[in-house]
Design a protein around this motif. Structure first.
Motif, PDB file in Angstrom:
ATOM      1  N   ASP A 297      45.629  53.210  42.471  1.00  8.93           N
ATOM      2  CA  ASP A 297      44.469  53.063  41.590  1.00  8.93           C
ATOM      3  C   ASP A 297      44.326  51.619  41.119  1.00  8.93           C
ATOM      4  O   ASP A 297      43.216  51.060  41.097  1.00  8.93           O
ATOM      5  CB  ASP A 297      44.601  53.994  40.377  1.00  8.93           C
ATOM      6  N   ALA A 298      45.448  51.019  40.734  1.00 13.46           N
ATOM      7  CA  ALA A 298      45.411  49.624  40.272  1.00 13.46           C
ATOM      8  C   ALA A 298      45.008  48.688  41.401  1.00 13.46           C
ATOM      9  O   ALA A 298      44.248  47.732  41.192  1.00 13.46           O
ATOM     10  CB  ALA A 298      46.777  49.228  39.716  1.00 13.46           C
ATOM     11  N   GLN A 299      45.503  48.944  42.599  1.00 12.83           N
ATOM     12  CA  GLN A 299      45.161  48.096  43.738  1.00 12.83           C
ATOM     13  C   GLN A 299      43.668  48.176  44.048  1.00 12.83           C
ATOM     14  O   GLN A 299      43.031  47.155  44.340  1.00 12.83           O
ATOM     15  CB  GLN A 299      45.976  48.505  44.960  1.00 12.83           C
ATOM     16  N   ALA A 300      43.114  49.360  43.980  1.00  7.92           N
ATOM     17  CA  ALA A 300      41.680  49.508  44.221  1.00  7.92           C
ATOM     18  C   ALA A 300      40.881  48.735  43.183  1.00  7.92           C
ATOM     19  O   ALA A 300      39.888  48.063  43.503  1.00  7.92           O
ATOM     20  CB  ALA A 300      41.294  50.986  44.204  1.00  7.92           C
ATOM     21  N   GLY A 301      41.315  48.807  41.928  1.00 10.49           N
ATOM     22  CA  GLY A 301      40.641  48.051  40.875  1.00 10.49           C
ATOM     23  C   GLY A 301      40.761  46.555  41.083  1.00 10.49           C
ATOM     24  O   GLY A 301      39.786  45.804  40.867  1.00 10.49           O
ATOM     25  N   GLN A 302      41.933  46.099  41.519  1.00 11.33           N
ATOM     26  CA  GLN A 302      42.117  44.673  41.779  1.00 11.33           C
ATOM     27  C   GLN A 302      41.249  44.202  42.938  1.00 11.33           C
ATOM     28  O   GLN A 302      40.658  43.115  42.879  1.00 11.33           O
ATOM     29  CB  GLN A 302      43.600  44.378  42.059  1.00 11.33           C
ATOM     30  N   TYR A 303      41.144  45.020  43.958  1.00  9.21           N
ATOM     31  CA  TYR A 303      40.297  44.628  45.091  1.00  9.21           C
ATOM     32  C   TYR A 303      38.844  44.485  44.638  1.00  9.21           C
ATOM     33  O   TYR A 303      38.169  43.506  45.000  1.00  9.21           O
ATOM     34  CB  TYR A 303      40.406  45.647  46.221  1.00  9.21           C
ATOM     35  N   ARG A 304      38.362  45.420  43.849  1.00  8.80           N
ATOM     36  CA  ARG A 304      36.982  45.329  43.369  1.00  8.80           C
ATOM     37  C   ARG A 304      36.782  44.088  42.514  1.00  8.80           C
ATOM     38  O   ARG A 304      35.750  43.396  42.627  1.00  8.80           O
ATOM     39  CB  ARG A 304      36.620  46.589  42.576  1.00  8.80           C
ATOM     40  N   ASN A 305      37.762  43.799  41.652  1.00  8.69           N
ATOM     41  CA  ASN A 305      37.661  42.608  40.804  1.00  8.69           C
ATOM     42  C   ASN A 305      37.581  41.332  41.624  1.00  8.69           C
ATOM     43  O   ASN A 305      36.742  40.460  41.382  1.00  8.69           O
ATOM     44  CB  ASN A 305      38.869  42.522  39.865  1.00  8.69           C
ATOM     45  N   VAL A 306      38.472  41.201  42.597  1.00  7.80           N
ATOM     46  CA  VAL A 306      38.515  39.980  43.397  1.00  7.80           C
ATOM     47  C   VAL A 306      37.247  39.836  44.222  1.00  7.80           C
ATOM     48  O   VAL A 306      36.669  38.744  44.335  1.00  7.80           O
ATOM     49  CB  VAL A 306      39.760  39.962  44.302  1.00  7.80           C
ATOM     50  N   ALA A 307      36.799  40.939  44.799  1.00  4.96           N
ATOM     51  CA  ALA A 307      35.593  40.887  45.630  1.00  4.96           C
ATOM     52  C   ALA A 307      34.376  40.429  44.836  1.00  4.96           C
ATOM     53  O   ALA A 307      33.444  39.825  45.406  1.00  4.96           O
ATOM     54  CB  ALA A 307      35.338  42.255  46.246  1.00  4.96           C
ATOM     55  N   ALA A 308      34.369  40.690  43.524  1.00  3.45           N
ATOM     56  CA  ALA A 308      33.227  40.313  42.691  1.00  3.45           C
ATOM     57  C   ALA A 308      33.311  38.881  42.177  1.00  3.45           C
ATOM     58  O   ALA A 308      32.338  38.376  41.601  1.00  3.45           O
ATOM     59  CB  ALA A 308      33.116  41.276  41.506  1.00  3.45           C
ATOM     60  N   MET A 309      34.452  38.202  42.379  1.00  5.04           N
ATOM     61  CA  MET A 309      34.633  36.846  41.870  1.00  5.04           C
ATOM     62  C   MET A 309      33.914  35.814  42.721  1.00  5.04           C
ATOM     63  O   MET A 309      33.753  35.985  43.926  1.00  5.04           O
ATOM     64  CB  MET A 309      36.125  36.485  41.821  1.00  5.04           C
ATOM     65  N   THR A 310      33.531  34.711  42.092  1.00  3.26           N
ATOM     66  CA  THR A 310      33.058  33.550  42.834  1.00  3.26           C
ATOM     67  C   THR A 310      34.248  32.848  43.477  1.00  3.26           C
ATOM     68  O   THR A 310      35.402  33.104  43.123  1.00  3.26           O
ATOM     69  CB  THR A 310      32.330  32.569  41.927  1.00  3.26           C
ATOM     70  N   ARG A 311      33.978  31.944  44.401  1.00  2.00           N
ATOM     71  CA  ARG A 311      35.061  31.179  45.029  1.00  2.00           C
ATOM     72  C   ARG A 311      35.851  30.401  43.987  1.00  2.00           C
ATOM     73  O   ARG A 311      37.093  30.393  43.999  1.00  2.00           O
ATOM     74  CB  ARG A 311      34.503  30.229  46.097  1.00  2.00           C
ATOM     75  N   ASP A 312      35.179  29.747  43.061  1.00  2.00           N
ATOM     76  CA  ASP A 312      35.890  28.975  42.036  1.00  2.00           C
ATOM     77  C   ASP A 312      36.728  29.872  41.141  1.00  2.00           C
ATOM     78  O   ASP A 312      37.829  29.476  40.711  1.00  2.00           O
ATOM     79  CB  ASP A 312      34.900  28.166  41.194  1.00  2.00           C
ATOM     80  N   GLU A 313      36.266  31.065  40.848  1.00  2.00           N
ATOM     81  CA  GLU A 313      37.067  31.993  40.041  1.00  2.00           C
ATOM     82  C   GLU A 313      38.318  32.431  40.798  1.00  2.00           C
ATOM     83  O   GLU A 313      39.409  32.514  40.217  1.00  2.00           O
ATOM     84  CB  GLU A 313      36.217  33.207  39.654  1.00  2.00           C
ATOM     85  N   LYS A 314      38.168  32.691  42.077  1.00  2.00           N
ATOM     86  CA  LYS A 314      39.344  33.057  42.887  1.00  2.00           C
ATOM     87  C   LYS A 314      40.335  31.895  42.941  1.00  2.00           C
ATOM     88  O   LYS A 314      41.558  32.108  42.857  1.00  2.00           O
ATOM     89  CB  LYS A 314      38.909  33.441  44.303  1.00  2.00           C
ATOM     90  N   ILE A 315      39.834  30.685  43.095  1.00  2.00           N
ATOM     91  CA  ILE A 315      40.715  29.514  43.130  1.00  2.00           C
ATOM     92  C   ILE A 315      41.453  29.365  41.809  1.00  2.00           C
ATOM     93  O   ILE A 315      42.662  29.095  41.784  1.00  2.00           O
ATOM     94  CB  ILE A 315      39.904  28.243  43.465  1.00  2.00           C
ATOM     95  N   ALA A 316      40.767  29.573  40.701  1.00  2.00           N
ATOM     96  CA  ALA A 316      41.416  29.444  39.386  1.00  2.00           C
ATOM     97  C   ALA A 316      42.523  30.472  39.221  1.00  2.00           C
ATOM     98  O   ALA A 316      43.618  30.156  38.724  1.00  2.00           O
ATOM     99  CB  ALA A 316      40.383  29.585  38.272  1.00  2.00           C
ATOM    100  N   CYS A 317      42.270  31.714  39.648  1.00  2.00           N
ATOM    101  CA  CYS A 317      43.291  32.755  39.504  1.00  2.00           C
ATOM    102  C   CYS A 317      44.486  32.485  40.418  1.00  2.00           C
ATOM    103  O   CYS A 317      45.644  32.564  39.987  1.00  2.00           O
ATOM    104  CB  CYS A 317      42.689  34.121  39.817  1.00  2.00           C
ATOM    105  N   GLY A 318      44.213  32.174  41.684  1.00  2.00           N
ATOM    106  CA  GLY A 318      45.312  31.884  42.601  1.00  2.00           C
ATOM    107  C   GLY A 318      46.095  30.656  42.186  1.00  2.00           C
ATOM    108  O   GLY A 318      47.329  30.623  42.283  1.00  2.00           O
TER     109      GLY A 318
END
Length: 376
Positions: A297-318
């Motif tokens: 369940d948590a993994q599915a939620g994380q996938y949805r969160n990441v998929a909705a992020m902009t490139r810059d948001e993904k870069i900031a998190c990583g």
């Protein structure tokens, strides 16, 4: 920090450590497959984090070292559930040195030896006490990584029960694969949420592999609210293997012969360090399916969160994941809350614009050049 007599001594000591890391990390990187994720811009965020580490980690390490010496931090990491471990140790040196390579390409690296000496000296002192065998790298120790003493392994072995049928083995395989895949995504396509140690040879000729699963639940990761219903933060698995040759590298990753090592799993135990004193407590194996369901369940939620992020948001998190490899050291020293973990912070303007667009390749390092050039 160890005292060095003069400026030339600092430079020489720093170049000694640079050469050491250069040979090992160059070879390890050449062996690694680094295909770019279709979901997450991994190469871009690693480079952003690396530049941040170059600018900021020397000063942060001085604060940590003053609060608790690196030697004491390394020794304190010799327990399950603690992220002062092999891959974090490798990373606090090598991500910083990657920042040097990046800024060097832009001719922007202030290559004074003192900051690099601060980082590599901290790394060496912590790495040697973490391992406790006179070595600093698994590479130099024949791919052996045994931070846990008999006080830990005896508890793990006592709680490992026989695996006698195919259905139970399949259940354990499913549990392991689910946690590994979930942590890979939670850590933004990075394997550091899972850490192996071993081989621990047993008197009957079998081998103990210890696998730690770190920060499964809510944590300092801003996106970890998806894990609010995960029942455990940290889990440690004891895997007793029969007729398996095992190596563990400096990324805390196992290499086994045969590759399908779980087909030769003969005993298995699961524990948590979610206890007041961080001691090991057995987790009933009847809970495996419940844990797997919550993780999925948590993994599915994380996938949805990441998929909705902009490139810059993904870069900031990583980039936060990589930049905060130093955080477990600060936590043990009691100064994590006194340090600024904001990232990106100092990587701005044209440098950020350039490296944030980079995509990964499988190009091997140039054998004709030092992976990390010496300080001139």
């Amino acid at each position: 920090m160890r005292e060095v007599s003069d400026a030339s001594g600092v430079k020489a000591a720093t170049n000694r450590l640079l050469a050491w890391h250069s040979g090992i990390s160059g070879a390890m990187t050449a062996e690694r497959t680094s295909l770019e994720s279709k979901l997450i811009p991994v190469s871009a965020y690693i480079l952003v984090a690396a530049v941040e580490c170059w600018y900021r980690h020397p000063e942060m390490m001085q604060v940590i070292d003053a609060a608790m010496p690196a030697e004491a931090i390394g020794a304190a990491g010799r327990r399950p559930g603690c992220r002062v471990n092999a891959v974090h140790l490798w990373s606090i040196a090598n991500i910083y040195l990657t920042g040097r390579k990046v800024l060097g390409a832009f001719q922007m690296a202030d290559d004074r030896p003192e900051p690099t000496w601060t980082v590599l000296d901290f790394w060496e002192r912590a790495a040697r006490t973490y391992r406790g065998d006179g070595e600093a790298f698994a590479w130099d120790a024949g791919f052996v990584l045994r931070p846990y003493g008999s006080d830990v392994t005896d508890i793990l072995l006592a709680g490992a029960v026989p695996v006698t049928d195919g259905a139970e083995r399949a259940r354990i395989k499913r549990f392991n694969a689910t946690l590994v895949n979930y942590l890979f995504l939670l850590y933004f396509d990075t394997r550091v949420g899972t850490g192996d140690s071993g081989p621990y040879p047993l008197p009957d000729g079998r081998t103990l592999l210890v696998r730690d699963f770190y920060q499964l639940g809510q944590s300092d990761f801003a996106w970890s609210s998806v894990a609010r219903d995960v029942p455990y933060d940290n889990l440690t698995a004891a895997l007793v293997l029969d007729d398996v040759r095992l190596k563990v590298n400096d990324w805390g990753t196992s290499v086994t012969d045969p590759e399908d090592y779980l087909d030769r799993l003969v005993n298995f135990g699961l524990f948590t360090t979610d206890t007041p004193d961080r001691s090991l407590r057995p987790v009933p194996l009847e809970e495996l399916d419940t844990i797997v369901a919550a993780i999925r369940d948590a993994q599915a939620g994380q996938y949805r969160n990441v998929a909705a992020m902009t490139r810059d948001e993904k870069i900031a998190c990583g980039a936060y994941v990589y930049f905060s490899f130093l955080r477990p050291f600060a936590e043990l020293a009691g100064v994590a809350d006194a340090l600024d973990w904001t990232v990106p912070r100092d990587t701005v303007g044209a440098v950020y614009d350039a490296i944030s667009l980079i995509e990964g390749t499988n190009t091997a390092p140039d054998d004709e050049e030092d992976y990390y050039a010496p300080i001139a």
